[in-house]
Design a protein around this motif. Sequence first.
Motif, mmCIF file in Angstrom:
data_model
loop_
_atom_site.group_PDB
_atom_site.id
_atom_site.type_symbol
_atom_site.label_atom_id
_atom_site.label_comp_id
_atom_site.label_asym_id
_atom_site.label_seq_id
_atom_site.Cartn_x
_atom_site.Cartn_y
_atom_site.Cartn_z
ATOM 1 N N ALA A 16 0.828 -1.208 0.000
ATOM 2 C CA ALA A 16 0.000 0.000 0.000
ATOM 3 C C ALA A 16 0.862 1.258 0.000
ATOM 4 O O ALA A 16 0.522 2.257 -0.650
ATOM 5 N N ASP A 45 -6.303 1.612 1.776
ATOM 6 C CA ASP A 45 -5.726 0.269 1.892
ATOM 7 C C ASP A 45 -4.610 0.267 2.937
ATOM 8 O O ASP A 45 -4.484 -0.676 3.733
ATOM 9 N N GLN A 82 -12.174 -2.541 8.187
ATOM 10 C CA GLN A 82 -11.842 -2.408 6.768
ATOM 11 C C GLN A 82 -13.092 -2.155 5.935
ATOM 12 O O GLN A 82 -13.066 -1.360 4.986
ATOM 13 N N ASP A 146 -8.694 -8.512 3.895
ATOM 14 C CA ASP A 146 -7.668 -7.714 3.229
ATOM 15 C C ASP A 146 -7.528 -8.148 1.770
ATOM 16 O O ASP A 146 -7.414 -7.322 0.863
ATOM 17 N N HIS A 149 -10.394 -6.819 -0.675
ATOM 18 C CA HIS A 149 -10.318 -5.477 -1.256
ATOM 19 C C HIS A 149 -9.075 -5.290 -2.118
ATOM 20 O O HIS A 149 -9.096 -4.494 -3.045
ATOM 21 N N TYR A 150 -8.014 -6.069 -1.881
ATOM 22 C CA TYR A 150 -6.876 -5.994 -2.805
ATOM 23 C C TYR A 150 -7.210 -6.681 -4.128
ATOM 24 O O TYR A 150 -6.723 -6.264 -5.187
ATOM 25 N N ASP A 153 -8.935 -4.350 -6.170
ATOM 26 C CA ASP A 153 -8.009 -3.364 -6.735
ATOM 27 C C ASP A 153 -7.543 -3.757 -8.134
ATOM 28 O O ASP A 153 -7.202 -2.887 -8.947
#
Length: 303
Positions: A16, A45, A82, A146, A149-150, A153
């Motif tokens: 990040a 992030d 998050q 985690d 959401h990555y 991305d």
Amino acid sequence: MTNLARRAAIASVCSALLLGALKAWAAVQTGSVAMLASLADSALDLFASLVTLAGVHWAAQPADANHRFGHGKAEALAALFQVVVIAISALAILLRAIERFQTGDIAAAPESGIAVSLVAIAVTLALTRYQKHVIEQTGSIAIGADRIHYTSDLLLNAAVIAALALDAWGLRGADPVFGIAIAFWLLFGAWRASEAAIDQLMDKEWPEDRRAAFVEVAARNPALKSLHDLRTRSSGNRDFVQFHIAMNPAMTIAQAHSVVEALEKELGDAFPGTEILIHVDPDGHVDEPDNPLTEANLLKDTE
């Protein structure tokens, strides 16, 4: 396993930081709403990954006098945090895209934004592959949130590339349209990430196939006459199971204890990281149900 989850959280923080710096430069160069959205997402992030790191560390602390079941739910709390961060960033992006529609501005220097987005895709892909490996080894819900959401991305950066390219080719409005699409995708990701965390905090039962597999292992022990009132839950990377078993009432306490210990070992080997609590009933005894969902004999279902 705890060290694996901690390393994955540190990898998220480093990724990040790197992507945030690159996207900040690209956002200044291009003025793109989609790139700005991507920058905002990377900044959040970083914040979320720091919270994940703290949550993983806290969850790894051993049980103490005030937390006899350990601190595993700290991971679920970190995952919910998050979700809030992702939702806030999505709403901010949505407002900025609407404003861009009104002004009619177009992005500048699209090649810079495209190059940075390609680097971001490569870094994020490497990170999510590593996170997947860690999740398979640890079952960490915080690392799982985690990773969600990555993973989003990857689509976000692809959308940035498409928005910048279309904007550069004269298709007015492409940049804010993709910004809006990204915002809604982030909201969808937040909803997905919240499900597992809420399930843990609410002590949701294991999936039916896993419960059935647990009963099947227990049924292999010939001393058991029946198994009922099975209750399961998860906390971080640990699981908790309690149930009643019926055995021959002529058994001594020592004999019953030996059977329970053997059963706990068999189930512990088949379901590592599970704390098991067994209540012994004499065969023929009928429990008074303490709630309307008390289950009948589950062991017969496997015969």
